[in-house]
Scaffold this motif. Structure first.
Motif, PDB file in Angstrom:
ATOM      1  N   VAL A 129      -2.944  -0.043  19.461  1.00  8.47           N
ATOM      2  CA  VAL A 129      -3.540   1.275  19.152  1.00  8.47           C
ATOM      3  C   VAL A 129      -5.441   1.227  19.113  1.00  8.47           C
ATOM      4  O   VAL A 129      -5.450   1.715  18.236  1.00  8.47           O
ATOM      5  CB  VAL A 129      -2.915   2.651  18.362  1.00  8.47           C
ATOM      6  N   GLN A 130      -5.662   2.255  19.949  1.00  9.32           N
ATOM      7  CA  GLN A 130      -7.226   2.444  20.513  1.00  9.32           C
ATOM      8  C   GLN A 130      -7.544   3.935  20.648  1.00  9.32           C
ATOM      9  O   GLN A 130      -6.634   4.439  21.336  1.00  9.32           O
ATOM     10  CB  GLN A 130      -7.488   1.555  21.085  1.00  9.32           C
ATOM     11  N   GLY A 131      -8.468   3.972  20.082  1.00 13.78           N
ATOM     12  CA  GLY A 131      -9.161   5.570  20.801  1.00 13.78           C
ATOM     13  C   GLY A 131      -9.435   6.616  19.629  1.00 13.78           C
ATOM     14  O   GLY A 131      -9.431   6.724  18.632  1.00 13.78           O
ATOM     15  N   ARG A 132      -9.641   8.120  20.035  1.00 14.74           N
ATOM     16  CA  ARG A 132      -9.944   8.881  19.213  1.00 14.74           C
ATOM     17  C   ARG A 132      -8.928  10.131  19.470  1.00 14.74           C
ATOM     18  O   ARG A 132      -8.690  10.500  20.635  1.00 14.74           O
ATOM     19  CB  ARG A 132     -11.990   9.637  19.307  1.00 14.74           C
TER      20      ARG A 132
ATOM     21  N   THR B 113      -2.997   9.942  20.179  1.00 17.98           N
ATOM     22  CA  THR B 113      -2.454  11.280  20.337  1.00 17.98           C
ATOM     23  C   THR B 113      -0.922  11.139  19.810  1.00 17.98           C
ATOM     24  O   THR B 113      -0.697  11.678  18.740  1.00 17.98           O
ATOM     25  CB  THR B 113      -2.384  12.067  20.901  1.00 17.98           C
ATOM     26  N   LYS B 114      -0.500  10.464  21.001  1.00 19.18           N
ATOM     27  CA  LYS B 114       1.132  10.305  20.863  1.00 19.18           C
ATOM     28  C   LYS B 114       1.464   9.825  19.390  1.00 19.18           C
ATOM     29  O   LYS B 114       2.887  10.327  18.763  1.00 19.18           O
ATOM     30  CB  LYS B 114       1.926  10.131  21.682  1.00 19.18           C
ATOM     31  N   VAL B 115       0.847   8.522  19.258  1.00 18.58           N
ATOM     32  CA  VAL B 115       1.274   7.979  17.637  1.00 18.58           C
ATOM     33  C   VAL B 115       1.253   8.151  16.526  1.00 18.58           C
ATOM     34  O   VAL B 115       2.301   8.645  15.736  1.00 18.58           O
ATOM     35  CB  VAL B 115       0.529   6.440  17.914  1.00 18.58           C
ATOM     36  N   LEU B 116      -0.023   9.375  16.516  1.00 15.14           N
ATOM     37  CA  LEU B 116      -0.219   9.915  15.269  1.00 15.14           C
ATOM     38  C   LEU B 116       0.633  11.290  15.493  1.00 15.14           C
ATOM     39  O   LEU B 116       1.016  11.413  14.557  1.00 15.14           O
ATOM     40  CB  LEU B 116      -1.507  10.374  15.120  1.00 15.14           C
TER      41      LEU B 116
ATOM     42  N   LEU C 221     -11.916  24.380  21.099  1.00 15.18           N
ATOM     43  CA  LEU C 221     -12.692  23.490  20.257  1.00 15.18           C
ATOM     44  C   LEU C 221     -12.442  22.059  20.515  1.00 15.18           C
ATOM     45  O   LEU C 221     -12.796  20.789  20.329  1.00 15.18           O
ATOM     46  CB  LEU C 221     -12.863  23.755  18.906  1.00 15.18           C
ATOM     47  N   GLY C 222     -11.900  22.167  22.142  1.00 15.50           N
ATOM     48  CA  GLY C 222     -11.291  21.117  22.653  1.00 15.50           C
ATOM     49  C   GLY C 222     -10.754  20.295  21.687  1.00 15.50           C
ATOM     50  O   GLY C 222     -10.807  18.831  21.680  1.00 15.50           O
ATOM     51  N   LEU C 223      -9.493  20.348  21.053  1.00 11.45           N
ATOM     52  CA  LEU C 223      -8.959  19.527  20.124  1.00 11.45           C
ATOM     53  C   LEU C 223      -7.479  19.645  20.849  1.00 11.45           C
ATOM     54  O   LEU C 223      -6.535  19.734  21.652  1.00 11.45           O
ATOM     55  CB  LEU C 223      -8.476  20.477  19.261  1.00 11.45           C
ATOM     56  N   ASP C 224      -6.785  18.211  20.178  1.00 12.22           N
ATOM     57  CA  ASP C 224      -5.694  17.762  20.466  1.00 12.22           C
ATOM     58  C   ASP C 224      -5.008  18.057  19.811  1.00 12.22           C
ATOM     59  O   ASP C 224      -3.739  18.416  20.100  1.00 12.22           O
ATOM     60  CB  ASP C 224      -5.340  15.967  21.077  1.00 12.22           C
ATOM     61  N   LEU C 225      -4.622  18.342  18.665  1.00 13.46           N
ATOM     62  CA  LEU C 225      -3.196  19.213  18.171  1.00 13.46           C
ATOM     63  C   LEU C 225      -4.457  20.204  16.958  1.00 13.46           C
ATOM     64  O   LEU C 225      -5.552  19.399  16.238  1.00 13.46           O
ATOM     65  CB  LEU C 225      -2.281  18.306  17.741  1.00 13.46           C
ATOM     66  N   VAL C 226      -4.024  20.606  16.286  1.00 17.05           N
ATOM     67  CA  VAL C 226      -3.698  21.863  15.140  1.00 17.05           C
ATOM     68  C   VAL C 226      -2.989  21.198  13.791  1.00 17.05           C
ATOM     69  O   VAL C 226      -1.471  21.062  14.543  1.00 17.05           O
ATOM     70  CB  VAL C 226      -4.132  22.820  14.745  1.00 17.05           C
TER      71      VAL C 226
END
Length: 289
Positions: A89-92, A278-281, A136-141
């Motif tokens: 898994v890679q990415g930000r 993001t899904k893995v997190l 803020l352009g976030l993926d999740l909070v």
């Protein structure tokens, strides 16, 4: 023996109630009760003492929890490591985190970083909760508020209890605190929520008092540090102060008092095109305890 039943047993033990466990799983209380009864039948021992007013672990239940919980955690961690090794898994992932949430999720985040070294976590400290996702352009909070909006998905990570704490140095200088009424004559440190409202009254199960705040702050971390420094008494989540209490840096004042429980929630857009990282997190934070 079904691993899901073991997870359910641990959840019920943590929540202290079939009803609360059923609510967190969005299922029926009767189903939870039946699955626990089946587990007890397999083990040949009662795990919980049930009364009309309360429920608690039996001695056998306490022993079983002590043995099962670490084994289940190891199994889950092994599963995550295996997935990472064979499905890199890679990415930000861009995360909005409340100022105090790091103390609650430090072990889970550290576990994720270890298991997924190719993922970068870009963490922003937020004050606006889930409203900051778009801003803020976030993926999740991670937020203590629940969005009453179908555009968001919310998952409860944990719940925490707030109690009264003070430093030994403050207690040495203050008047004696023996009753609920004595709190009104103390220097209190107050919390301001994300909505801008100050918690002027402290609501306990026994009664409500008006606190006389010498300091008001919107960050539990700051309240925690000021409390450590002896500035006053304050309400803090037990989960972020337990080490300070163990080390006798803070004292739980009137420990029978509780300001109730709140949830720490993971929130993300319902229809978002989430990245694999993001899904893995999300899976990691909602699975690993």
């Amino acid at each position: 023996m079904n691993i899901n039943d073991l997870e359910l047993f641990i959840l019920v033990a943590e929540q202290g109630s079939f009803a609360k466990a059923a609510e967190s799983l969005n299922t029926r209380r009767a189903l939870v009760s039946r699955r626990i009864a089946e587990l007890e039948k397999q083990l040949g021992a009662s795990l919980f003492t049930r009364t009309t007013r309360a429920m608690s672990l039996t001695p056998s239940g306490e022993l079983y929890l002590e043995q099962v919980a670490p084994l289940l955690k190891q199994l889950k961690n092994a599963s995550f490591v295996f997935k990472n090794r064979y499905n890199e898994v890679q990415g930000r992932v861009r995360i909005g985190l409340l100022p105090f949430a790091d103390k609650m999720l430090d072990q889970q985040i550290a576990s994720f970083v270890h298991s997924y070294p190719q993922v970068q976590l870009d963490i922003t400290v937020i004050t606006g909760g889930f409203k900051d996702i778009a801003r803020l352009g976030l993926d999740l909070v991670i937020d203590i508020n629940q969005p009453h909006d179908s555009q968001f998905t919310s998952k409860t990570l944990l719940n925490f209890e707030r109690k009264i704490y003070a430093s030994p140095s403050y207690l040495e200088k203050s008047s004696v605190i023996e009753t609920l009424e004595d709190l009104q004559y103390q220097s209190s440190l107050g919390f301001r929520g994300a909505n801008g409202l100050v918690e002027e009254k402290w609501n306990f199960q026994q009664a409500t008092i008006t606190a006389h705040h010498k300091v008001i702050c919107s960050d539990y971390n700051t309240l925690y540090n000021l409390c450590l420094g002896g500035a006053g008494i304050t309400l803090l989540p037990e989960i972020i102060v337990h080490k300070a209490v163990e080390n006798k840096l803070l004292v739980n004042v009137l420990p029978e008092l509780s300001a109730g429980f709140s949830d720490l929630n993971l929130i993300y857009p319902y229809d978002a095109n989430l990245s694999h990282a993001t899904k893995v997190l999300i899976e990691h934070l909602t699975t690993v305890k």
